[in-house]
Design a protein around this motif. Structure first.
Motif, short mmCIF file in Angstrom:
data_model
loop_
_atom_site.label_atom_id
_atom_site.label_comp_id
_atom_site.label_asym_id
_atom_site.label_seq_id
_atom_site.Cartn_x
_atom_site.Cartn_y
_atom_site.Cartn_z
N GLU A 31 32.04 39.79 53.82
CA GLU A 31 30.88 39.93 52.94
C GLU A 31 31.15 39.17 51.64
O GLU A 31 32.25 39.19 51.10
N VAL A 32 30.14 38.46 51.11
CA VAL A 32 30.31 37.67 49.89
C VAL A 32 29.93 38.51 48.67
O VAL A 32 28.85 39.10 48.62
N VAL A 33 30.84 38.57 47.70
CA VAL A 33 30.62 39.30 46.46
C VAL A 33 30.33 38.30 45.35
O VAL A 33 31.06 37.33 45.16
N GLN A 34 29.26 38.54 44.61
CA GLN A 34 28.85 37.63 43.55
C GLN A 34 29.71 37.82 42.30
O GLN A 34 30.40 38.83 42.15
N PRO A 35 29.71 36.83 41.36
CA PRO A 35 30.50 36.95 40.13
C PRO A 35 30.22 38.26 39.40
O PRO A 35 29.08 38.73 39.37
N VAL A 36 31.26 38.81 38.81
CA VAL A 36 31.14 40.12 38.17
C VAL A 36 32.21 40.25 37.10
O VAL A 36 33.24 39.58 37.15
N ILE A 37 31.94 41.09 36.10
CA ILE A 37 32.94 41.42 35.08
C ILE A 37 33.50 42.80 35.40
O ILE A 37 32.75 43.77 35.52
N LEU A 38 34.81 42.89 35.56
CA LEU A 38 35.48 44.14 35.91
C LEU A 38 36.29 44.64 34.73
O LEU A 38 36.91 43.85 34.01
N VAL A 39 36.29 45.95 34.54
CA VAL A 39 37.00 46.58 33.43
C VAL A 39 37.93 47.65 33.98
O VAL A 39 37.51 48.51 34.76
N THR A 206 34.40 34.47 38.25
CA THR A 206 33.42 33.42 37.98
C THR A 206 32.87 32.75 39.22
O THR A 206 31.98 31.91 39.12
N SER A 207 33.38 33.10 40.39
CA SER A 207 32.94 32.46 41.64
C SER A 207 32.60 33.51 42.68
O SER A 207 33.22 34.58 42.72
N PRO A 208 31.63 33.23 43.55
CA PRO A 208 31.39 34.13 44.69
C PRO A 208 32.63 34.13 45.59
O PRO A 208 33.19 33.07 45.88
N LEU A 209 33.04 35.30 46.03
CA LEU A 209 34.25 35.43 46.84
C LEU A 209 34.00 36.37 48.01
O LEU A 209 33.20 37.31 47.91
N LYS A 210 34.71 36.12 49.11
CA LYS A 210 34.65 37.06 50.22
C LYS A 210 35.28 38.38 49.80
O LYS A 210 36.16 38.44 48.94
N ARG A 211 34.83 39.44 50.43
CA ARG A 211 35.29 40.77 50.06
C ARG A 211 36.81 40.89 50.15
O ARG A 211 37.45 41.45 49.26
N LYS A 212 37.41 40.36 51.21
CA LYS A 212 38.86 40.50 51.35
C LYS A 212 39.59 39.71 50.26
O LYS A 212 40.69 40.10 49.85
#
Length: 246
Positions: A31-39, A206-212
């Motif tokens: 599954e592809v996860v879109q860019p996100v800010i994680l805290v 900053t980039s879309p990434l696969k879930r794994k």
């Protein structure tokens, strides 16, 4: 008598689609996860959104570890999966479950002949067992590498086994640039960078990434933070140099 339905001047808006239901048996590794800010806040990794939804959970706070570097230590790393289900009266209800993704592990010198900080995969869909190491001269920074576990007899004569993992592949380059870390997927462009403000660690993907891949990235980020909380920054480099000369 007319069979035509009455017309509405202002027809009601369509109902929004509910969030997708993800069954527990589905493999979401691709599954592809879109860019996100994680805290990182306490033992949760949250999305920097209005509701601050928790996406991952650690078994304890890695920023304020009370353990030293003389004993084996582990921290469980779980992804929080939210499923939407309907109740008996038809109302949507969010149900959270935890997926055990990996174990952050610190091995003291008496138990390790190579990598002290490891990320052991707990899911068959993960990227594999990973470890933290210093980058080769002259580039400063760290590397996350995939390792193949091996075992050898302890030289001390005890029954305990020392872990002697073999490095098989680079996964992430972690470069310190202008006071913060940048994460580069090996052979590719930057995929994330770190910020720290008001005592909070942030990872800006900053980039879309696969879930794994993002599971491995977030787990490795936590491993780096845990390493820095356990020992001084220069101690890790010196330790690796000494290991390489032995």
């Amino acid at each position: 008598m007319s069979n035509e339905l009455p017309a509405f001047d202002n027809p009601p808006p369509p109902f929004p689609d509910p969030p997708p239901y993800i069954p527990g048996t589905r493999n979401d590794a691709d599954e592809v996860v879109q860019p996100v800010i994680l805290v990182l806040a306490g033992h949760f990794v949250r999305a920097q959104t209005s509701d601050g939804s928790p996406l991952y959970e650690l078994s304890r706070d890695i920023c304020n570890s009370e353990l030293g570097t003389s004993q084996l230590s582990q921290v469980s790393f779980n992804r929080i999966i939210s499923n939407v289900r309907l109740t008996a009266d038809g109302a949507p209800r969010v149900h959270n479950r935890h997926k055990h993704v990996s174990e952050l592990k610190y091995l003291p010198p008496v138990l390790s002949t190579g990598f002290s900080y490891c990320l052991d995969a707990m899911s068959r869909h993960a990227m594999g067992n990973l470890a933290l190491k210093t980058a080769s001269f002259p580039r400063s920074g760290l590397k996350i590498v995939r390792i193949k576990p091996e075992s050898g007899s302890s030289q001390s004569g005890s029954r305990a086994l020392k872990e002697s993992p073999k490095e098989v592949q680079d996964v992430f380059d972690v470069r310190k640039k202008r006071g913060h870390y940048e994460w580069i997927q090996s052979g590719e462009d930057r995929i994330a960078f770190e910020e720290e403000a008001e005592g909070l660690h942030k990872l800006i993907v900053t980039s879309p990434l696969k879930r794994k891949t993002i599971d491995a990235l977030v787990g490795s980020w936590c491993l780096r933070i845990w390493h820095d909380s356990l020992e001084p920054p220069n101690k890790f480099s010196l330790g690796c140099e000494l290991i390489s000369l032995m």
